[in-house]
Design a protein around this motif. Structure first.
Motif, PDB file in Angstrom:
ATOM      1  N   ASP A 155     -12.886 -19.476  25.488  1.00  0.00           N
ATOM      2  CA  ASP A 155     -11.798 -20.419  25.268  1.00  0.00           C
ATOM      3  C   ASP A 155     -10.569 -19.723  24.691  1.00  0.00           C
ATOM      4  O   ASP A 155      -9.427 -20.075  25.016  1.00  0.00           O
ATOM      5  CB  ASP A 155     -12.248 -21.570  24.368  1.00  0.00           C
ATOM      6  CG  ASP A 155     -12.736 -21.103  23.004  1.00  0.00           C
ATOM      7  OD1 ASP A 155     -13.027 -19.897  22.849  1.00  0.00           O
ATOM      8  OD2 ASP A 155     -12.836 -21.948  22.096  1.00  0.00           O
ATOM      9  N   TYR A 156     -10.775 -18.697  23.869  1.00  0.00           N
ATOM     10  CA  TYR A 156      -9.656 -17.920  23.332  1.00  0.00           C
ATOM     11  C   TYR A 156      -8.918 -17.216  24.463  1.00  0.00           C
ATOM     12  O   TYR A 156      -7.679 -17.189  24.505  1.00  0.00           O
ATOM     13  CB  TYR A 156     -10.157 -16.900  22.325  1.00  0.00           C
ATOM     14  CG  TYR A 156      -9.093 -15.979  21.777  1.00  0.00           C
ATOM     15  CD1 TYR A 156      -8.295 -16.360  20.702  1.00  0.00           C
ATOM     16  CD2 TYR A 156      -8.879 -14.730  22.349  1.00  0.00           C
ATOM     17  CE1 TYR A 156      -7.305 -15.523  20.207  1.00  0.00           C
ATOM     18  CE2 TYR A 156      -7.896 -13.881  21.864  1.00  0.00           C
ATOM     19  CZ  TYR A 156      -7.107 -14.278  20.794  1.00  0.00           C
ATOM     20  OH  TYR A 156      -6.130 -13.451  20.324  1.00  0.00           O
ATOM     21  N   ARG A 159      -6.813 -19.685  26.421  1.00  0.00           N
ATOM     22  CA  ARG A 159      -5.588 -20.043  25.711  1.00  0.00           C
ATOM     23  C   ARG A 159      -4.603 -18.884  25.679  1.00  0.00           C
ATOM     24  O   ARG A 159      -3.390 -19.099  25.715  1.00  0.00           O
ATOM     25  CB  ARG A 159      -5.927 -20.503  24.282  1.00  0.00           C
ATOM     26  CG  ARG A 159      -6.688 -21.815  24.236  1.00  0.00           C
ATOM     27  CD  ARG A 159      -6.673 -22.438  22.842  1.00  0.00           C
ATOM     28  NE  ARG A 159      -7.214 -21.549  21.838  1.00  0.00           N
ATOM     29  CZ  ARG A 159      -8.502 -21.404  21.572  1.00  0.00           C
ATOM     30  NH1 ARG A 159      -9.391 -22.092  22.266  1.00  0.00           N
ATOM     31  NH2 ARG A 159      -8.917 -20.588  20.634  1.00  0.00           N
ATOM     32  N   LEU A 424      -6.265 -26.560  25.365  1.00  0.00           N
ATOM     33  CA  LEU A 424      -4.904 -26.093  25.086  1.00  0.00           C
ATOM     34  C   LEU A 424      -4.176 -26.893  24.030  1.00  0.00           C
ATOM     35  O   LEU A 424      -3.234 -26.399  23.417  1.00  0.00           O
ATOM     36  CB  LEU A 424      -4.067 -26.117  26.379  1.00  0.00           C
ATOM     37  CG  LEU A 424      -4.576 -25.266  27.537  1.00  0.00           C
ATOM     38  CD1 LEU A 424      -3.573 -25.289  28.684  1.00  0.00           C
ATOM     39  CD2 LEU A 424      -4.859 -23.835  27.107  1.00  0.00           C
ATOM     40  N   LEU A 431      -2.581 -22.881  20.811  1.00  0.00           N
ATOM     41  CA  LEU A 431      -2.164 -21.771  21.660  1.00  0.00           C
ATOM     42  C   LEU A 431      -1.568 -20.664  20.794  1.00  0.00           C
ATOM     43  O   LEU A 431      -0.915 -20.935  19.784  1.00  0.00           O
ATOM     44  CB  LEU A 431      -1.115 -22.240  22.666  1.00  0.00           C
ATOM     45  CG  LEU A 431      -1.569 -23.112  23.833  1.00  0.00           C
ATOM     46  CD1 LEU A 431      -0.374 -23.518  24.674  1.00  0.00           C
ATOM     47  CD2 LEU A 431      -2.585 -22.391  24.683  1.00  0.00           C
TER      48      LEU A 431
END
Length: 477
Positions: A155-156, A159, A424, A431
């Motif tokens: 997920d990092y 983003r 997001l 973000l």
């Protein structure tokens, strides 16, 4: 006349990188001593401490590049002991920040307007088409795998990619001082150079010079620390690399990645039945080619029409497949991505929908490359197939009465709503953008809560599956 990149030029591009950014990083980090093959993660951390300290300074400096205007004054605020690094970065910014003389502001502005209008679709296609296509080329996937960010911090990584796309495509991102596109792209360009320097443990230009003299390119041996390091910089340094295959993050790979953001997005719109007209497609390709210039990609490796992009993209994928990497990093990257995407879909039967949509968008061969062509629960496959067939049928009828009618937009917007709000817009994991740009991005995403091209009753129907009014960082469950 169609622009074609010869295979010989692509062969050469595998050993070309970015002299400006590479020299900047080489000047900052200096030479690397040859590490012992048995060096542990602790050894690397201690033996090359001065290098890691300089990398920390660079990261601190580029964090000050908040918008395009900030590129003018950041270096005057650094302490005296960092001035040498500041001077190298100042020279880099001065040489890299200017748009090419072939840039057309009107086309860039039109691409920005399209992104605002198609923003939710853009994000859905980023998750389900552009990112998966990035993993198809084995050497490119190998570098991504080495960072560990996609398997362990998926997920990092998502983003972080959005943190480049949004500033570039928001209004004025490439043309206004208050925009942030140029600043963000120059950061990415420098990070690419950092990756190359770490993996090769030298400047890529030294390796390229060996090839120009007809000498064999060496293998950078892997270190024992590659099996135990939890830090990205240490893992890249310890990984090892066979230079005979080409240099990491080379010109061909970067040109391919550029196509995943422009061409693959436009191809996805066509696949969903909501494609743009030719002039708008050319505007989007043009804007991304300007980004390519800023990130250091040679213009002769770019595509300027959809036909050129389609042909170049297919050839680059075929060339990548001809050089497999063992063990194959691609299935692991794709599995991490789609597990993460499934995790934000609230309805159990719909959790495979991002994967099933990706299969449709990237095709059978790329799906096999990523090992996402395996069995999926029958109920999910049936529901997805029925939904897609129904959408196509209703869209065909609806457009007889209204050219802007699109149930496909509604379905992908509903999917995009859950991906956006969870990945997001989550306030606990924002973000990675300066606050001003982050506020702009969230403001734009909130405006996406209403589809400007859809009739009111279709927006009301969409609200039943999302939320009424502006979208926020908390998805309906």
């Amino acid at each position: 006349m169609t622009h074609t990149v010869p295979d010989e030029r692509l062969d050469q591009a595998q050993f070309e990188t970015d002299p400006l950014a590479d020299q900047t990083i080489a000047d900052i980090l200096g030479p690397w001593e040859t590490p012992a093959l048995a060096a542990t993660a602790a050894d690397i951390a201690a033996d090359f401490k001065s290098h890691w300290d300089r990398i920390d300074v660079v990261n601190g400096v580029i964090a000050q590049w908040c918008d395009n205007a900030s590129l003018d004054h950041w270096h005057t605020r650094l302490p005296a002991d960092q001035q040498e690094i500041a001077d190298a970065l100042r020279d880099y910014v001065s040489a890299a920040r200017m748009l090419p003389d072939w840039a057309e502001p009107a086309k860039i502005a039109r691409a920005e307007e399209i992104f605002f209008d198609q923003g939710v679709l853009s994000c859905t296609l980023l998750f389900c088409a552009s990112l998966p296509e990035c993993y198809v080329v084995p050497d490119l996937a190998e570098v991504l795998h080495t960072t560990g960010q996609l398997e362990q911090r998926t997920d990092y990584r998502i983003r972080s990619t959005a943190a480049m796309v949004f500033p570039v495509m928001m209004r004025g991102g490439l043309t206004d001082p208050d925009g942030g596109g140029i600043a963000q792209v120059l950061k990415v360009r420098l990070i690419h150079a950092m990756v190359r320097n770490l993996v090769l443990r030298t400047s890529p230009q030294e390796a390229a010079a060996l090839r120009e003299r007809g000498l064999a390119l060496p293998v950078v041996p892997a270190l024992a620390a590659a099996r135990g390091s939890q830090k990205m910089h240490h893992a890249l340094f310890a990984h090892g690399w066979d230079m005979a295959r080409g240099l990491p993050c080379n010109q061909e790979e970067q040109a391919y990645t550029l196509l995943t953001f422009g061409y693959v997005y436009l191809r996805g719109l066509r696949t969903l039945g909501v494609g743009l007209d030719e002039s708008d497609e050319l505007a989007v390709l043009h804007a991304w080619n300007v980004v390519g210039h800023l990130v250091g990609i040679r213009r002769e490796l770019m595509a300027f029409t959809m036909d050129e992009a389609e042909a170049l993209f297919a050839r680059m994928q075929a060339r990548g497949r001809a050089q497999p990497v063992q063990p194959d990093p691609r299935p692991g990257l794709a599995d991490a991505l789609f597990r993460n995407l499934a995790g934000v879909i609230p309805l159990a039967v719909a959790k495979p929908f991002p994967l099933l949509l990706s299969r449709r968008l990237i095709g059978r061969e790329a799906s096999r490359d990523l090992a996402i062509d395996g069995p999926v629960a029958f109920a999910s496959r049936l529901l997805f197939a029925l939904l897609m067939a129904l959408v196509r049928l209703i869209d065909g009828i609806g457009r007889l009465f209204s050219k802007d009618f699109s149930l496909a937009r509604l379905v992908t917007r509903v999917l995009g709503y859950h991906l956006l709000t969870q990945l997001l817009m989550d306030q606990t994991r924002p973000l990675k953008l300066p606050q001003g740009l982050l506020d702009q991005a969230h403001g734009m995403m909130r405006e996406w809560g209403s589809d400007r091209r859809a009739p009111g009753w279709l927006n009301a129907l969409e609200d039943r599956f999302t939320v009424a009014g502006p979208w926020s960082g908390r998805a309906r469950t």
